[in-house]
Design an enzyme around this catalytic site. Structure first.
Site, PDB file in Angstrom:
ATOM      1  N   GLN A   7     -59.534 -22.444  -0.643  1.00 13.91           N
ATOM      2  CA  GLN A   7     -58.305 -23.099  -0.198  1.00 13.91           C
ATOM      3  C   GLN A   7     -57.134 -22.120  -0.060  1.00 13.91           C
ATOM      4  OE1 GLN A   7     -58.214 -25.727  -3.780  1.00 13.91           O
ATOM      5  NE2 GLN A   7     -56.006 -25.471  -3.675  1.00 13.91           N
ATOM      6  N   GLN A  38     -48.078 -35.541  -7.393  1.00 17.14           N
ATOM      7  CA  GLN A  38     -47.392 -35.890  -6.151  1.00 17.14           C
ATOM      8  C   GLN A  38     -46.655 -34.675  -5.565  1.00 17.14           C
ATOM      9  OE1 GLN A  38     -47.734 -39.013  -4.903  1.00 17.14           O
ATOM     10  NE2 GLN A  38     -46.551 -38.455  -3.096  1.00 17.14           N
ATOM     11  N   HIS A  44     -48.774 -30.684 -15.318  1.00 17.22           N
ATOM     12  CA  HIS A  44     -50.210 -30.903 -15.535  1.00 17.22           C
ATOM     13  C   HIS A  44     -50.439 -31.737 -16.793  1.00 17.22           C
ATOM     14  CE1 HIS A  44     -50.591 -26.880 -13.315  1.00 17.22           C
ATOM     15  NE2 HIS A  44     -51.279 -27.722 -12.566  1.00 17.22           N
TER      16      HIS A  44
END
Lengths: 262, 262
Positions: A32, A119, A8
């Site tokens: 989520q 990613q 992060h």
């Protein structure tokens, strides 16, 4: 979602190099999570996170409450078609609807010129890229490379929940990815690479494999046969280790000198 | 979608009274047409429209090409649940997905502080209100009352395609709405009001009714029994007249002095 790690912080530092204002949102988004227990156990460390963010270049920290983000339950749902019929989308029903909803909200509330995602959540990046294109969000997306521990384990907030013994085993995911990606680079069929990875992971009884997929990095659809010369291929894995769900991926791509790995 | 009439121009004038900059988009959006012939035949009069807009207070006219709005076909789809299982959503599959997609794009491209829509498309307004709330779009929605011809016909770009004879019959839709809405105001059951309207419209053989619904104005779900004292009730109709599809609606609401009509 907070419980910040070096992955992060590298995102925040990259944003700070390229922008005057860096807004970080920390919000463990209930919509989520398809598993209530996973939501409950997700690490929450707002004070520790805040202390890490300022030195990394964050200028605004947005820490909303669930009732602020969802004054009423959302009625609309998103469907991303084939992009979410595989991997995380297939194994976590409703997950990407929750992701797309909260990311749309965060984009509308902060109006970023640039947005930075890791990613490591490869399918999430693909979904947000599609969301941004399909709804003409006026912003630039950056997918930042996965940051790894010295032994190869992809950094993740969930790593904190691993026992010492499981933490020793966890790099096996990256091991399987590198093993199989080398086979793809060497021109072996996707199914053969997948089989080797599945066997390698299956050799460790503490580890329960959810999926290991070799897919086109753009469409995320399973690769049939060998990688084409100019094709970016993603190898993606999800596995459970002592009740903790971990994911990781590698993307391999052809270059002028043949296939490369990044 | 252009082919402007007085209803549109009143929207523009209202926006001009309340804002320094008024952006009007004219875009016949292919993704909200479930019928290719309807899309092809939809009136397109950009020069005439432009001439009407400046005097009404429009400061920017946005006239994109289809390829600009959709460089690639969208992959994501929206579902608005019960809100689109009725009326237009039920009879025009995919319509509100197209509406939500293009409206999201237009909002992102223009970033309006306030957005103005015609109440004639009552379900569209409800869908956009839901979209705005669920994705936290930072803007204010205004639903502008339906503007009518002297004989009651709701202004619509599609009215241009009516033959002279059908234009004479078209006010019957508004007639059915006022007839049935008076029954709702008088405390009659929704089913009785609906039946009277259906019979009234059925008496004209040139007119093919698609639906006549009495619904809660908030949820758009069919009313069972009588309207509650504080309940806003929408009466909505869709019918075909000589190959032209027309819709209209009336909302009735209780007031301190009893029910009123607007």
């Amino acid at each position: 979602m907070g419980a910040l790690h070096e992955g992060h912080l590298q995102l925040v530092r990259a944003a700070a190099r390229e922008n005057d204002v860096v807004i970080v949102s920390i919000f463990v988004n209930p919509t989520q999570f398809n598993n209530a227990e996973d939501f409950r156990r997700y690490p929450r460390l707002p004070e520790a996170d805040a202390a890490l963010l300022a030195p990394a270049g964050c200028t605004v920290l947005f820490l909303p409450a669930v009732e602020q983000m969802y004054p009423k339950p959302a009625m609309l749902t998103f469907d991303f078609g084939l992009l979410e019929r595989v991997m995380e989308g297939e194994h976590r029903p409703g997950h990407f609807n929750g992701v797309a909803t909260v990311v749309s909200k965060l984009f509308h509330l902060s109006r970023p010129h640039r947005a930075y995602f890791g990613q490591k959540d490869l399918q999430q990046v693909a979904i947000i890229r599609q969301l941004t294109a399909d709804l003409s969000f006026d912003l630039e997306l950056t997918a930042f490379p996965t940051v790894r521990e010295a032994d190869g384990l992809a950094m993740s907030s969930r790593n904190r929940r691993l026992s010492v013994a499981d933490r020793m085993l966890a790099p096996r995911l990256y091991g399987a990815l590198t093993l199989a990606s080398q086979m793809v680079i060497d021109g072996k069929p996707a199914a053969a690479a997948q089989q080797v990875a599945v066997q390698y992971l299956g050799a460790e009884p503490a580890l329960t494999l959810e999926y290991f997929e070799v897919v086109d990095a753009g469409t995320l659809q399973p690769l049939t046969g060998r990688a084409q010369p100019a094709q970016a291929v993603a190898l993606c894995v999800a596995a459970h280790l002592g009740g903790v769900r971990l994911i990781d991926n590698i993307v391999v791509e052809s270059s002028d000198k043949g296939f490369g790995c990044f």
